[in-house]
Design a protein around this motif. Structure first.
Motif, mmCIF file in Angstrom:
data_model
loop_
_atom_site.group_PDB
_atom_site.id
_atom_site.type_symbol
_atom_site.label_atom_id
_atom_site.label_comp_id
_atom_site.label_asym_id
_atom_site.label_seq_id
_atom_site.Cartn_x
_atom_site.Cartn_y
_atom_site.Cartn_z
ATOM 1 N N ASP A 183 40.590 39.207 50.448
ATOM 2 C CA ASP A 183 39.839 38.709 49.523
ATOM 3 C C ASP A 183 40.643 38.875 48.179
ATOM 4 O OD1 ASP A 183 37.419 37.254 48.654
ATOM 5 O OD2 ASP A 183 36.964 39.134 47.458
ATOM 6 N N ASP A 184 41.118 40.368 47.894
ATOM 7 C CA ASP A 184 41.838 40.219 46.747
ATOM 8 C C ASP A 184 43.135 39.441 46.564
ATOM 9 O OD1 ASP A 184 43.036 41.921 44.579
ATOM 10 O OD2 ASP A 184 44.309 42.834 45.885
ATOM 11 N N MET A 185 43.765 39.035 47.759
ATOM 12 C CA MET A 185 44.700 38.349 47.671
ATOM 13 C C MET A 185 44.270 36.783 47.397
ATOM 14 S SD MET A 185 47.804 37.103 47.544
ATOM 15 C CE MET A 185 48.836 38.634 47.687
ATOM 16 N N PHE A 186 43.430 36.254 47.980
ATOM 17 C CA PHE A 186 42.696 35.092 47.710
ATOM 18 C C PHE A 186 42.223 34.897 46.111
ATOM 19 C CE2 PHE A 186 40.977 34.904 52.209
ATOM 20 C CZ PHE A 186 41.944 34.262 52.641
ATOM 21 N N ILE B 223 45.175 34.304 44.137
ATOM 22 C CA ILE B 223 45.912 32.914 44.260
ATOM 23 C C ILE B 223 44.986 32.046 43.331
ATOM 24 C CG2 ILE B 223 46.411 31.134 45.847
ATOM 25 C CD1 ILE B 223 47.029 33.472 47.981
ATOM 26 N N ARG B 224 43.548 32.231 43.475
ATOM 27 C CA ARG B 224 42.547 31.541 42.967
ATOM 28 C C ARG B 224 42.860 31.464 41.392
ATOM 29 N NH1 ARG B 224 38.271 32.747 45.397
ATOM 30 N NH2 ARG B 224 38.205 31.169 46.751
ATOM 31 N N ALA B 225 43.074 32.819 40.801
ATOM 32 C CA ALA B 225 43.438 32.857 39.526
ATOM 33 C C ALA B 225 44.736 32.194 38.967
ATOM 34 C CB ALA B 225 43.473 34.427 39.130
ATOM 35 N N ASN B 226 45.372 32.071 39.884
ATOM 36 C CA ASN B 226 46.943 31.271 39.612
ATOM 37 C C ASN B 226 47.367 30.160 40.359
ATOM 38 O OD1 ASN B 226 49.654 31.098 38.294
ATOM 39 N ND2 ASN B 226 50.282 32.994 39.319
ATOM 40 N N ARG B 227 46.246 29.207 40.376
ATOM 41 C CA ARG B 227 46.335 27.862 41.333
ATOM 42 C C ARG B 227 47.774 27.026 41.028
ATOM 43 N NH1 ARG B 227 40.481 25.722 42.695
ATOM 44 N NH2 ARG B 227 39.518 27.648 42.782
ATOM 45 N N ASP B 228 48.348 27.135 40.095
ATOM 46 C CA ASP B 228 49.356 26.264 39.655
ATOM 47 C C ASP B 228 50.451 26.772 40.542
ATOM 48 O OD1 ASP B 228 47.935 24.904 37.912
ATOM 49 O OD2 ASP B 228 48.641 26.158 36.079
ATOM 50 N N SER B 229 50.739 28.053 40.919
ATOM 51 C CA SER B 229 51.973 28.528 41.602
ATOM 52 C C SER B 229 51.173 29.002 42.997
ATOM 53 C CB SER B 229 52.341 29.943 41.023
ATOM 54 O OG SER B 229 52.667 29.648 39.594
ATOM 55 N N ILE B 230 50.368 28.355 43.683
ATOM 56 C CA ILE B 230 49.905 28.498 44.725
ATOM 57 C C ILE B 230 50.968 28.530 46.003
ATOM 58 C CG2 ILE B 230 49.265 26.180 45.417
ATOM 59 C CD1 ILE B 230 46.768 27.121 46.956
ATOM 60 N N ASN B 231 51.752 27.947 46.055
ATOM 61 C CA ASN B 231 52.907 27.939 47.073
ATOM 62 C C ASN B 231 53.937 28.720 47.103
ATOM 63 O OD1 ASN B 231 51.929 25.504 48.559
ATOM 64 N ND2 ASN B 231 53.092 24.012 46.859
ATOM 65 N N SER B 232 53.670 29.564 45.987
ATOM 66 C CA SER B 232 54.817 30.711 45.483
ATOM 67 C C SER B 232 54.237 31.971 46.169
ATOM 68 C CB SER B 232 54.895 30.955 44.045
ATOM 69 O OG SER B 232 55.489 29.637 43.523
ATOM 70 N N TYR B 233 53.158 32.016 46.575
ATOM 71 C CA TYR B 233 52.327 33.003 47.265
ATOM 72 C C TYR B 233 52.700 33.489 48.609
ATOM 73 C CZ TYR B 233 49.785 34.388 42.922
ATOM 74 O OH TYR B 233 49.125 34.791 41.555
ATOM 75 N N ALA B 234 53.356 32.409 49.450
ATOM 76 C CA ALA B 234 53.590 32.522 50.644
ATOM 77 C C ALA B 234 54.564 33.481 50.921
ATOM 78 C CB ALA B 234 54.148 31.149 51.266
#
Length: 160
Positions: A68-71, A74-85
């Motif tokens: 949940d922490d990781m979600f 990512i939710r707080a930085n949606r513009d870079s969502i693909n960079s979290y992979a």
């Protein structure tokens, strides 16, 4: 006066019956101690199982909170969502209790802090994040000291 003479016949009979029962009380005590010992062993086994299950529940709860922490990161930085992979590390991340955020890149800082949390909060904790068309999947694994290489795992998925 002969009628006042005590009769020893009844006393002797009582004495003989006591001889026949000699040691019977000791056997009862030994049997009750055996039953008590078996009960205490069962109680110790129950306590051990309870402690093991409690630790497993704690690990599973920590894993869910870390996913949940990781979600939320990512939710707080949606513009870079693909960079979290990020793929799971080959070896489990180690815990660095003196960890400090580098403040160079939000995504890199989020991933590094999350991986440090995995190492600190879960025994042998490791995790991976997959991003596919706005759907984020977080896989977390950990060891529970049962001899298997990976004993516990949680997979959570969210559309962000």
């Amino acid at each position: 006066m002969s009628s006042l003479k005590p009769s020893f016949r009844n006393v002797e009979r009582g004495h003989r019956s006591m001889k026949n029962n000699a040691g019977f009380g000791m056997i009862e005590i030994l049997v009750s101690m055996l039953v008590l010992a078996i009960g205490l062993l069962g109680l110790a086994s129950l306590q051990t199982t309870g402690l093991t299950q409690s630790a497993e529940t704690r690990n599973r709860s920590q894993a869910i909170l870390l996913a949940d922490d990781m979600f939320e990161r990512i939710r707080a930085n949606r513009d870079s969502i693909n960079s979290y992979a990020v793929a799971a590390a080959g070896t489990a991340p180690t815990c660095n209790s003196a960890y400090k955020v580098a403040n160079t890149d939000v995504v890199a800082d989020d991933i590094a802090e999350w991986q440090n949390s995995l190492g600190c909060l879960l025994p042998g904790g490791n995790g991976a994040v997959q991003v596919n068309a706005g759907v984020v999947t977080v896989d977390i694994t950990w060891n529970t000291n049962t001899g298997n290489s990976v004993d516990g795992s949680v997979t959570m998925e969210a559309r962000l």
